[in-house]
Motif scaffolding. Structure first.
Motif, mmCIF file in Angstrom:
data_model
loop_
_atom_site.group_PDB
_atom_site.id
_atom_site.type_symbol
_atom_site.label_atom_id
_atom_site.label_comp_id
_atom_site.label_asym_id
_atom_site.label_seq_id
_atom_site.Cartn_x
_atom_site.Cartn_y
_atom_site.Cartn_z
ATOM 1 N N ASP A 225 -37.011 16.344 7.532
ATOM 2 C CA ASP A 225 -35.636 16.448 7.987
ATOM 3 C C ASP A 225 -34.884 17.454 7.108
ATOM 4 O OD1 ASP A 225 -33.066 16.181 8.847
ATOM 5 O OD2 ASP A 225 -32.929 14.014 8.553
ATOM 6 N N PRO A 226 -34.448 18.576 7.683
ATOM 7 C CA PRO A 226 -33.744 19.574 6.867
ATOM 8 C C PRO A 226 -32.389 19.101 6.372
ATOM 9 C CG PRO A 226 -33.640 20.157 9.195
ATOM 10 C CD PRO A 226 -34.559 18.983 9.091
ATOM 11 N N TRP A 227 -31.922 17.941 6.909
ATOM 12 C CA TRP A 227 -30.631 17.426 6.468
ATOM 13 C C TRP A 227 -30.734 16.603 5.185
ATOM 14 C CZ3 TRP A 227 -25.778 18.276 8.556
ATOM 15 C CH2 TRP A 227 -25.762 19.070 9.699
ATOM 16 N N GLU A 228 -31.955 16.382 4.695
ATOM 17 C CA GLU A 228 -32.093 15.682 3.412
ATOM 18 C C GLU A 228 -31.516 16.546 2.290
ATOM 19 O OE1 GLU A 228 -36.047 14.480 2.633
ATOM 20 O OE2 GLU A 228 -36.252 13.234 4.430
ATOM 21 N N ASN A 229 -30.739 15.902 1.427
ATOM 22 C CA ASN A 229 -30.100 16.603 0.302
ATOM 23 C C ASN A 229 -29.246 17.772 0.789
ATOM 24 O OD1 ASN A 229 -31.556 14.880 -1.486
ATOM 25 N ND2 ASN A 229 -33.321 16.264 -1.320
ATOM 26 N N ILE A 230 -28.591 17.568 1.925
ATOM 27 C CA ILE A 230 -27.823 18.647 2.531
ATOM 28 C C ILE A 230 -26.659 19.089 1.651
ATOM 29 C CG2 ILE A 230 -26.268 17.152 3.833
ATOM 30 C CD1 ILE A 230 -27.912 20.360 5.171
ATOM 31 N N HIS A 231 -26.078 18.146 0.910
ATOM 32 C CA HIS A 231 -24.935 18.495 0.049
ATOM 33 C C HIS A 231 -25.369 19.406 -1.097
ATOM 34 C CE1 HIS A 231 -21.921 15.848 1.885
ATOM 35 N NE2 HIS A 231 -22.913 14.992 2.073
ATOM 36 N N GLU A 232 -26.604 19.245 -1.554
ATOM 37 C CA GLU A 232 -27.101 20.108 -2.625
ATOM 38 C C GLU A 232 -27.454 21.488 -2.090
ATOM 39 O OE1 GLU A 232 -30.365 18.176 -4.478
ATOM 40 O OE2 GLU A 232 -29.245 16.324 -4.891
ATOM 41 N N LYS A 233 -27.953 21.536 -0.870
ATOM 42 C CA LYS A 233 -28.322 22.832 -0.291
ATOM 43 C C LYS A 233 -27.100 23.660 0.085
ATOM 44 C CE LYS A 233 -32.537 20.975 1.853
ATOM 45 N NZ LYS A 233 -33.198 20.678 3.155
ATOM 46 N N TYR A 234 -26.058 22.955 0.591
ATOM 47 C CA TYR A 234 -24.882 23.667 1.077
ATOM 48 C C TYR A 234 -23.610 23.029 0.489
ATOM 49 C CZ TYR A 234 -28.286 25.392 4.438
ATOM 50 O OH TYR A 234 -29.387 25.963 5.021
ATOM 51 N N PRO A 235 -23.281 23.349 -0.756
ATOM 52 C CA PRO A 235 -22.086 22.769 -1.389
ATOM 53 C C PRO A 235 -20.808 23.232 -0.690
ATOM 54 C CG PRO A 235 -23.555 23.806 -3.005
ATOM 55 C CD PRO A 235 -24.027 24.229 -1.666
ATOM 56 N N GLU A 236 -19.827 22.334 -0.642
ATOM 57 C CA GLU A 236 -18.551 22.679 -0.020
ATOM 58 C C GLU A 236 -17.874 23.791 -0.809
ATOM 59 O OE1 GLU A 236 -15.943 19.499 0.856
ATOM 60 O OE2 GLU A 236 -17.502 18.200 1.690
ATOM 61 N N GLY A 237 -17.260 24.711 -0.070
ATOM 62 C CA GLY A 237 -16.559 25.833 -0.689
ATOM 63 C C GLY A 237 -17.427 27.055 -0.920
ATOM 64 N N GLU A 238 -18.759 26.880 -0.790
ATOM 65 C CA GLU A 238 -19.655 28.016 -1.015
ATOM 66 C C GLU A 238 -19.766 28.876 0.245
ATOM 67 O OE1 GLU A 238 -21.294 29.011 -3.846
ATOM 68 O OE2 GLU A 238 -20.031 27.504 -4.824
ATOM 69 N N LYS A 239 -20.115 30.135 0.006
ATOM 70 C CA LYS A 239 -20.218 31.100 1.095
ATOM 71 C C LYS A 239 -21.687 31.311 1.466
ATOM 72 C CE LYS A 239 -17.658 34.709 0.537
ATOM 73 N NZ LYS A 239 -17.208 36.047 0.075
ATOM 74 N N PHE A 240 -21.988 31.334 2.779
ATOM 75 C CA PHE A 240 -23.349 31.540 3.269
ATOM 76 C C PHE A 240 -23.325 32.488 4.466
ATOM 77 C CE2 PHE A 240 -23.462 27.463 1.150
ATOM 78 C CZ PHE A 240 -24.653 27.513 0.444
ATOM 79 N N THR A 241 -24.509 33.025 4.783
ATOM 80 C CA THR A 241 -24.670 33.876 5.965
ATOM 81 C C THR A 241 -25.492 33.118 7.001
ATOM 82 O OG1 THR A 241 -24.595 35.894 4.652
ATOM 83 C CG2 THR A 241 -25.544 36.066 6.860
ATOM 84 N N GLY A 242 -25.053 33.141 8.261
ATOM 85 C CA GLY A 242 -25.764 32.449 9.332
ATOM 86 C C GLY A 242 -25.747 33.264 10.613
ATOM 87 N N LYS A 243 -26.461 32.749 11.607
ATOM 88 C CA LYS A 243 -26.557 33.426 12.901
ATOM 89 C C LYS A 243 -25.874 32.578 13.969
ATOM 90 C CE LYS A 243 -30.335 35.537 14.110
ATOM 91 N NZ LYS A 243 -31.738 35.807 14.554
ATOM 92 N N VAL A 244 -25.049 33.221 14.788
ATOM 93 C CA VAL A 244 -24.367 32.539 15.883
ATOM 94 C C VAL A 244 -25.407 32.204 16.965
ATOM 95 C CG1 VAL A 244 -22.596 32.703 17.682
ATOM 96 C CG2 VAL A 244 -22.207 33.743 15.438
ATOM 97 N N THR A 245 -25.540 30.912 17.277
ATOM 98 C CA THR A 245 -26.536 30.476 18.263
ATOM 99 C C THR A 245 -25.929 30.138 19.610
ATOM 100 O OG1 THR A 245 -26.356 28.181 17.486
ATOM 101 C CG2 THR A 245 -28.062 29.575 16.475
ATOM 102 N N ASN A 246 -24.673 29.701 19.622
ATOM 103 C CA ASN A 246 -24.077 29.267 20.886
ATOM 104 C C ASN A 246 -22.562 29.289 20.770
ATOM 105 O OD1 ASN A 246 -24.071 28.318 23.525
ATOM 106 N ND2 ASN A 246 -23.996 26.179 22.901
ATOM 107 N N LEU A 247 -21.903 29.505 21.911
ATOM 108 C CA LEU A 247 -20.444 29.508 21.954
ATOM 109 C C LEU A 247 -19.955 28.410 22.882
ATOM 110 C CD1 LEU A 247 -19.560 33.323 22.273
ATOM 111 C CD2 LEU A 247 -19.774 31.963 20.197
ATOM 112 N N ALA A 248 -18.867 27.776 22.488
ATOM 113 C CA ALA A 248 -18.193 26.793 23.332
ATOM 114 C C ALA A 248 -16.715 27.160 23.362
ATOM 115 C CB ALA A 248 -18.387 25.380 22.780
ATOM 116 N N ASP A 249 -15.965 26.519 24.245
ATOM 117 C CA ASP A 249 -14.538 26.832 24.335
ATOM 118 C C ASP A 249 -13.820 26.548 23.020
ATOM 119 O OD1 ASP A 249 -14.847 27.589 26.937
ATOM 120 O OD2 ASP A 249 -14.228 25.658 27.785
ATOM 121 N N TYR A 250 -14.331 25.584 22.274
ATOM 122 C CA TYR A 250 -13.651 25.141 21.066
ATOM 123 C C TYR A 250 -14.180 25.790 19.788
ATOM 124 C CZ TYR A 250 -17.742 22.131 21.420
ATOM 125 O OH TYR A 250 -19.022 21.661 21.576
ATOM 126 N N GLY A 251 -15.254 26.593 19.880
ATOM 127 C CA GLY A 251 -15.764 27.218 18.660
ATOM 128 C C GLY A 251 -17.143 27.817 18.823
#
Length: 587
Positions: free
Chosen positions: A287-313
């Motif tokens: 499960d890639p969500w294990e230790n998710i807070h350590e992998k992606y700390p709040e306030g940190e900057k990351f690069t990602g790929k847009v996978t899908n669009l919805a009306d709200y985001g």
């Protein structure tokens, strides 16, 4: 003498030989006539011996009056080679026999067919199987070769489910179950589905006895729907829900699997009563969500790929199986977006900041605008209150002007902040797009992202001096600028208007001001109310007239008191009455 004796000897010898020949023929004829041909029956199969192989026929002796002729084509293989020789014992079918003429008609093919039908009946009775090769596709199904006999395989009995490519099965061998035989017509109907059903039922029972939660099983994709995939586990179907296919977000199962794919899956749940199996594919990887807070700390900057669009985001993939949502409100500090597509599209690489993580619900809130400083912070520092600036008009509305301050930030000059004194019906009366205007900063609200400016604030409010210039009781001259049902608006100086209410127009009752006055008319009135805070200047024509009448009355009294010589009593009385009448009218 000698010759006579010799002739007699010859005749004697001839008679003896002829007698012996006649005896052999009679014996053979007797044997033939007395021979038992009862075993050779029409419609039956007998064993015969190949006595001669000719170019077009094979002669076969079946102990009948004569040999039977069989076309050589019934004894040739696919390459045209004759498969029998003289002396071979073969089974043949007696098609017809004529005892009188001693003629018999034989067929090796019919013998093979009859024998095969006998074998097939045994297979049908014992419910065993036979191997056959599908030779061609016909209307409604296939022709199948069962060792030389063509059987019919209905299309519905080919497989457990419809075959997508019917022609792909031609020239393939399978095991079949016999459903029906018609000997008279040599028709045989076979089925492959029956065997598959029996096999599936057997596998199903084995699977039901062995399956348990947590077990890893192998299955084949049977059907793909919007909400998941049905998997054939071998006699038992399981459901692989779309949410259990991948840790990352997918729009449709067909993005990952196709019908016929063989998959390794984990049993998530099993209901033996309902015979329902829930399967998972993503559960076989970490499960890639294990230790998710350590992998992606709040306030940190990351690069990602847009996978899908919805009306709200927009959904952004940060890593394999980990997606976050950039809400439309978190995309830009300054732009008011109607749809995320105004900023990004699927496949774009974007920089985001982790705003919050809900590990239980597997949700990550992301922000794009937070990558850069908030321009409203910059604007608030750069343009404090009372700052005077000059900027172009970007848009004109009925309630005000929008002027460009910084990239993406506009300021509003409300219609009420354009002039201290002039009533602006529409800003387009005074301004046009693109025109540069000077204005003073009234307020910068970072929280609500509002930038408010004013033009009239560049000058002092003229109403502040109105009470000093026009105290109550002052007589003013002005021009009527507007006539309404409730009164007259009178301009006493540029930008300063007073109101003469309908009750202050005349001592007489006026029903409609427009009947007595007209725009542009010059009038004289008395100030009866003044307020700089309320921006009100109350005027009265009636009180001004009353004051003038009082003045005229006083002047007339003075004239009566000092009557000139030569005035008679009648003149004095008339002057007094006129003066009294003037006083009464003024009251």
């Amino acid at each position: 003498m000698q010759n006579t004796e010799n002739v007699a000897d010859v005749n004697e010898n001839f008679d003896n030989d002829n007698f012996e020949g006649e005896m052999d023929f009679e014996s053979a004829l007797e044997d033939y006539l007395n021979a038992d041909f009862g075993e050779v029956q029409e419609g039956g199969i007998v064993t015969g011996e190949v006595v001669k192989v000719e170019k077009d026929y094979i002669l076969v002796d079946v102990c009948f009056k004569s040999e039977g002729q069989i076309p050589v084509a019934e004894f040739t293989d696919a390459d045209g080679n004759v498969t029998v020789k003289e002396g071979d014992k073969i089974d043949v079918f007696v098609t017809n026999k004529d005892e009188k003429e001693g003629i018999i008609t034989l067929s090796r093919e019919k013998a093979k067919r009859v024998k095969l039908l006998d074998d097939l009946e045994d297979i049908l009775e014992n419910e065993t199987t036979i191997k056959g090769r599908i030779i061609k596709r016909i209307k409604g199904g296939y022709n199948v070769d069962l060792d030389g006999l063509e059987a019919f395989l209905p299309g519905s009995h080919v497989d457990l489910r419809p075959v997508p490519d019917m022609d792909a099965l031609v020239d393939q061998e399978f095991e079949f179950r016999i459903l029906k035989i018609n000997r008279r017509r040599s028709n045989v109907i076979i089925s492959r589905r029956v065997l598959l059903e029996e096999e599936r039922e057997s596998m199903r029972e084995d699977l039901l006895n062995s399956i348990e939660e947590g077990q890893v099983v192998t299955g084949r994709v049977k059907n793909v729907t919007e909400y998941g995939v049905f998997i054939d586990l071998g006699g038992l179907d399981g459901l692989l829900h779309i949410t259990d296919m991948s840790w990352k977000r997918i729009r449709h199962p067909k993005e990952m699997v196709q019908i016929g794919d063989e998959l390794e899956l984990k049993v998530l749940g099993f209901d033996p009563d309902e015979k329902k199996v829930s399967l998972g594919m993503k559960q076989l990887v970490i499960d890639p969500w294990e230790n998710i807070h350590e992998k992606y700390p709040e306030g940190e900057k990351f690069t990602g790929k847009v996978t899908n669009l919805a009306d709200y985001g927009a959904f952004v993939e940060l890593g394999d199986g980990v997606e976050g949502l950039v809400h439309i409100s978190e995309m830009s500090w300054t732009r008011k977006l109607r749809h995320p597509s105004q900023m990004v599209k699927p496949g774009d690489e974007v920089e985001v900041v982790i705003l919050g993580i809900d590990s239980e619900r597997k949700r990550i809130s992301l922000g794009m605008k937070q990558v850069n400083p908030n321009p409203w912070d910059v604007v608030a520092e750069k343009y404090p209150k009372d700052t005077i600036l000059e900027a172009p008009i970007k848009n004109i509305t009925e309630f005000g002007l929008f002027i460009g301050i910084e990239d993406g930030i506009d300021g509003l000059i409300h219609v009420s902040d354009m002039s201290w004194t002039k009533k602006v019906r529409h800003p387009s009366e005074m301004f046009k797009n693109g025109e540069f205007v000077r204005a003073k900063v009234i307020m910068v609200d970072k929280e609500n992202e509002k930038f408010t400016l004013g033009i009239k604030q560049l000058t002092e409010d003229p109403w502040l001096e109105v009470p000093n210039h026009y105290p109550v009781g002052t007589t003013v001259n002005g021009k009527i600028t507007n006539i309404t049902d409730f009164g007259l608006f009178v301009e006493v100086e540029e930008g300063i208007e007073g109101l003469v209410h309908v009750s202050e127009m005349s001592k007489k009752k006026i029903k409609s001001p427009k009947e007595s006055f007209e725009e542009g008319q010059e009038i004289q009135a008395k100030v009866i109310h003044v307020s700089a805070d309320e921006r009100r200047l109350g005027l009265s024509i009636k009180q001004q007239q009353e004051e003038e009448d009082k003045k005229r009355g006083g002047e007339q009294k003075a004239k009566v008191g000092a009557a000139p010589a030569g005035s008679n009593l009648g003149d004095l009385i008339r002057q007094k009455l006129e003066a009294e009448d003037g006083e009464n009218n003024s009251q």
